[in-house]
Structures are given as structure tokens and as C-alpha cells.
Write a protein that holds these residues in place. Structure first.
Motif, mmCIF file in Angstrom:
data_model
loop_
_atom_site.group_PDB
_atom_site.id
_atom_site.type_symbol
_atom_site.label_atom_id
_atom_site.label_comp_id
_atom_site.label_asym_id
_atom_site.label_seq_id
_atom_site.Cartn_x
_atom_site.Cartn_y
_atom_site.Cartn_z
ATOM 1 N N CYS A 1 -6.726 -1.534 0.596
ATOM 2 C CA CYS A 1 -5.877 -1.928 1.605
ATOM 3 C C CYS A 1 -6.684 -2.417 3.042
ATOM 4 N N THR B 1 -7.418 2.304 1.853
ATOM 5 C CA THR B 1 -7.331 2.915 0.519
ATOM 6 C C THR B 1 -7.646 2.156 -0.455
ATOM 7 N N CYS C 1 1.066 -1.234 0.066
ATOM 8 C CA CYS C 1 0.026 0.097 0.022
ATOM 9 C C CYS C 1 0.871 1.272 -0.062
ATOM 10 N N SER C 2 0.552 2.027 -0.789
ATOM 11 C CA SER C 2 1.638 3.178 -1.114
ATOM 12 C C SER C 2 1.289 4.278 0.014
ATOM 13 N N HIS C 3 -0.020 4.053 0.603
ATOM 14 C CA HIS C 3 -0.223 5.103 1.652
ATOM 15 C C HIS C 3 0.233 4.798 3.191
ATOM 16 N N HIS D 1 -6.863 0.948 -4.447
ATOM 17 C CA HIS D 1 -5.779 1.107 -5.105
ATOM 18 C C HIS D 1 -6.096 0.720 -6.687
ATOM 19 N N ASP E 1 -7.455 -4.117 -9.211
ATOM 20 C CA ASP E 1 -7.400 -3.127 -8.080
ATOM 21 C C ASP E 1 -7.710 -3.860 -6.794
ATOM 22 N N ASN F 1 -0.571 2.386 -8.125
ATOM 23 C CA ASN F 1 -0.141 1.879 -6.806
ATOM 24 C C ASN F 1 1.438 1.570 -6.677
#
Length: 375
Positions: A344, A349, A325-327, A351, A341, A356
Motif C-alpha cells: 500500500c 502494508t 487496502c484492507s488496512h 498484502h 502481492d 487481502n
């Protein structure tokens, strides 16, 4: 700085005959030198020096049986010996497989002229040793000293000259890497390129679009007699389809890389260090991976970035860019390729898989540069 310029050649009948002689003689010398090295190594446990092989070549050309080698440029024959030496060097340094003999049945052929090559842009002519006044189409001019000229012939019978030119310029110093001017790029199949700013480049699927026409022509080709004229004619028809696919792919990638380097504000580009040779071993994805041409794209972007002082950042190929997860940096245990897609489980979130991945590639490249631990 060395730059290569490729031009289409239109030799007349006499020039084509002499070019074909160069192809044949350089191939013969390469195979002869390779066989000589193999035999000597088996007998003595070591290889011959370049000077020893060159002396034998000079002596061989003086005999009556090999006088025909004098009809072509001697420097091109010596360059064939250099290619054998380079092939063995690359093999012993584990950069390539063991050298193989060149087959005369392969339609793509080439030879090199390392000296005494000139061009006349006004008259549209290229002058090579033993070959003067070859008509050429100069799509662009250059200023500099010609180092080598490689004359090649495609499977469709087209002749080209690739000129390696030293323009006396120096490569610019790479710019400072700034996070705000760093663009993450994820290479994909559904989309050719996925950028960390949210934009994407569609995959044109050149080979897939030509597959139906190619299948028809290959079926016709399979029914031809190997010794007939129709066999050779149909062989060129099939080769012409493959050549069009290859040219279309290369043209698109040149346009994309030019746009990235010249029309994008980014000064650094983050990419995954993909092992394409290993990835194409997957029989289900091999054709699609080969069609997108990831390796060719990275090569074009890398040398164009070096020309204009921009940076290429590589991320470890084992970095799980799609599953992280890039967040919040939560990592999934698994993520099937069919899921484009995902949400998370920690921060909820949602993605887009490819977007991502491109964001993670950018973040990881900057983290590696700062010396931080990978995710």
C-alpha cells in the motif's frame, strides 16, 4: 424441506430397453409440443395453453401411428409438456434463452416420473411406473415422501435415479450474523479458496492434469469413421475422462463445503456475486475458470448453509476487493492480474492479493449489512 438423493442404477437388458423408450418418447413429445407452440404463435400471435396441448397429446395417442407412446409412463409424457411450458415461461421472463429442440445425438438423457415411485432399501430395488424391481445401490437411506424421480443416463452409459424427497422438516431460522463468526471467501484460480483467516485451499486443476491423456484420446477419436463401431467406442473413452474430471471436482467441492458448514465455527460466509458466464468470455482464462467450478461451489455452499441455519452474504460483483487496502482503505488505480502481492502506498502494508481480497469481502459484506457506504 425438499432434499435430493442420487443413486446408481443397474437395470437388466429388458429394463434398459424400456428406459431407452422413455428417453425417446419424452424427447419426441417435448419436440412435438415445442414445434406446435412455435407454429401456433406464428399463425395467431399467442401461445397455446397447457390444457390444449395435453388434449391433443391424448387424442394423438389413440391413433394407430402413435400407439407406441402408450408403451411408456403417461405421466412422464405430461411432464415433458410441463417442461415446454416452463421453458417458455423462463424465456418470457428473461431467465433463459428461447427453447431449443432436443437432439437424439446427445448421449446424456433423462426423463421424470412424478408419481407412483417406491424404494426397497432392504432388497436394493427401485420401483417406477412400467419398470419394477430395478437394482440400485443405496449409499444412504432417507425418510419422507418421494415427490419425483428423475432417471438419467450419462455419456458413458451409466444409469442414475435422482429422488426428490419431502422429509416434512422445516428449514431452521438463520442465526444472527456476528462479525466474529463471519468468514470472508475469495474464489481464485491459483488457489481455489482464500479465507479471511489466512487459510487457503489449493486448486487441484483436475482438467489440466487430465489434459495430456485427453488430448491423446481425442486425437484417436478424430481419426475414427463416424459410422463405425470404433467411433462409438472411442467416444465413450473420451466421455469417461471428462466424467472422471467432473466427478473429482464435485467430490472435492462437497468435502470442502461439508467441512465449512460442519467443522468451521463460522455462522456466516461472505462471497462475491461473480458473473461466471461473463468471466468465461475471456478466452485466456475461460478454461481455468471452468475448471475450478466457482458457480457449482457457491450453489453447494448456499443450500447446505440454508439446511443448517447459516448465512450467505453476497458482495457486489463490481466491488474492487483486490485493489483496496484492507488496512487503510486506500484504492489502487490498477492492479494487473500477474501481481500476486503489493504494498500500500499510503500505510505501507504489504498484502497478499488473495488474502487481502477475502478480508475486504468480509468487511464489505458486514458494512452492507449495517447499511454503511461501500468502499
Amino acid at each position: 424441506m425438499l432434499k435430493a438423493y442420487k443413486y446408481r442404477l443397474y437395470p437388466n437388458r429388458e429394463q434398459r430397453v424400456l428406459i431407452e423408450k422413455h428417453f425417446g418418447c419424452t424427447r419426441f413429445v417435448y419436440n412435438w409440443a415445442l414445434g406446435l407452440q412455435n407454429d401456433y404463435y406464428k399463425a395467431n400471435g399467442k401461445s397455446l395453453s397447457r390444457g390444449a396441448i395435453q388434449s391433443q397429446l391424448v387424442a394423438m395417442k389413440k391413433t394407430a401411428d402413435y400407439e407406441w407412446l402408450k408403451e411408456v409412463n403417461s405421466q412422464s409424457l405430461l411432464n415433458a409438456l410441463l417442461n415446454v411450458h416452463t421453458a417458455f415461461t423462463n424465456f418470457f421472463k428473461a431467465r433463459a434463452k428461447f427453447p431449443r429442440f432436443k437432439s437424439k445425438k446427445i448421449p446424456q438423457r433423462s426423463y421424470q416420473c412424478p408419481q407412483h415411485c417406491t424404494v426397497n432399501f432392504e432388497q436394493g430395488l427401485i420401483n417406477l411406473p412400467k419398470l419394477k424391481g430395478i437394482k440400485a445401490v443405496f449409499s444412504r437411506e432417507f425418510v419422507g415422501k418421494i415427490k419425483t424421480v428423475t432417471v438419467s443416463k450419462t455419456a458413458t452409459g451409466q444409469y442414475y435415479a435422482s429422488l426428490l424427497v419431502d422429509n416434512k422438516e422445516t428449514l431452521p431460522t438463520p442465526t444472527t450474523i456476528e462479525p466474529s463468526l463471519t468468514l470472508g471467501i475469495d474464489l481464485g484460480i491459483n488457489h481455489l479458496l482464500n479465507f479471511s483467516d489466512g487459510s487457503k485451499v489449493d486448486n487441484p486443476r483436475h482438467l489440466a492434469k487430465a489434459s495430456q491423456r485427453l488430448a491423446i484420446q481425442q486425437k484417436i477419436f478424430a481419426r475414427k469413421q463416424a459410422a463405425s463401431k470404433g467411433y462409438q467406442k472411442q467416444k465413450r473413452v473420451v466421455a469417461r475422462i471428462h466424467e472422471k474430471v467432473r466427478n473429482s471436482r464435485l467430490d472435492l467441492q462437497h468435502k470442502i463445503t461439508h467441512r465449512l458448514i460442519h467443522e468451521n465455527q463460522a455462522t456466516s460466509y461472505a462471497l462475491e456475486d461473480l458473473a461466471v458466464k461473463n468471466m468465461v468470455k475471456n478466452r485466456k482464462l475461460a478454461k481455468s475458470i471452468s475448471d475450478v467450478g466457482w458457480g457449482q461451489f457457491v450453489t453447494l455452499l448456499t443450500y447446505k448453509a440454508s439446511w443448517y441455519g447459516k448465512n450467505i452474504l453476497k458482495v457486489n460483483r463490481f466491488f474492487a476487493s483486490s485493489k483496496v487496502c484492507s488496512h487503510c482503505q486506500h484504492k489502487l488505480d490498477k492492479l494487473p492480474l500477474s501481481e500476486r502481492d503489493w504494498t500500500c502506498l499510503r500505510c505501507y502494508t504489504h498484502h497478499d492479493r488473495d488474502l487481502n481480497a477475502s478480508i475486504n469481502i468480509r468487511q464489505q459484506a458486514l458494512a452492507d449489512l449495517a447499511g454503511l457506504a461501500s468502499v
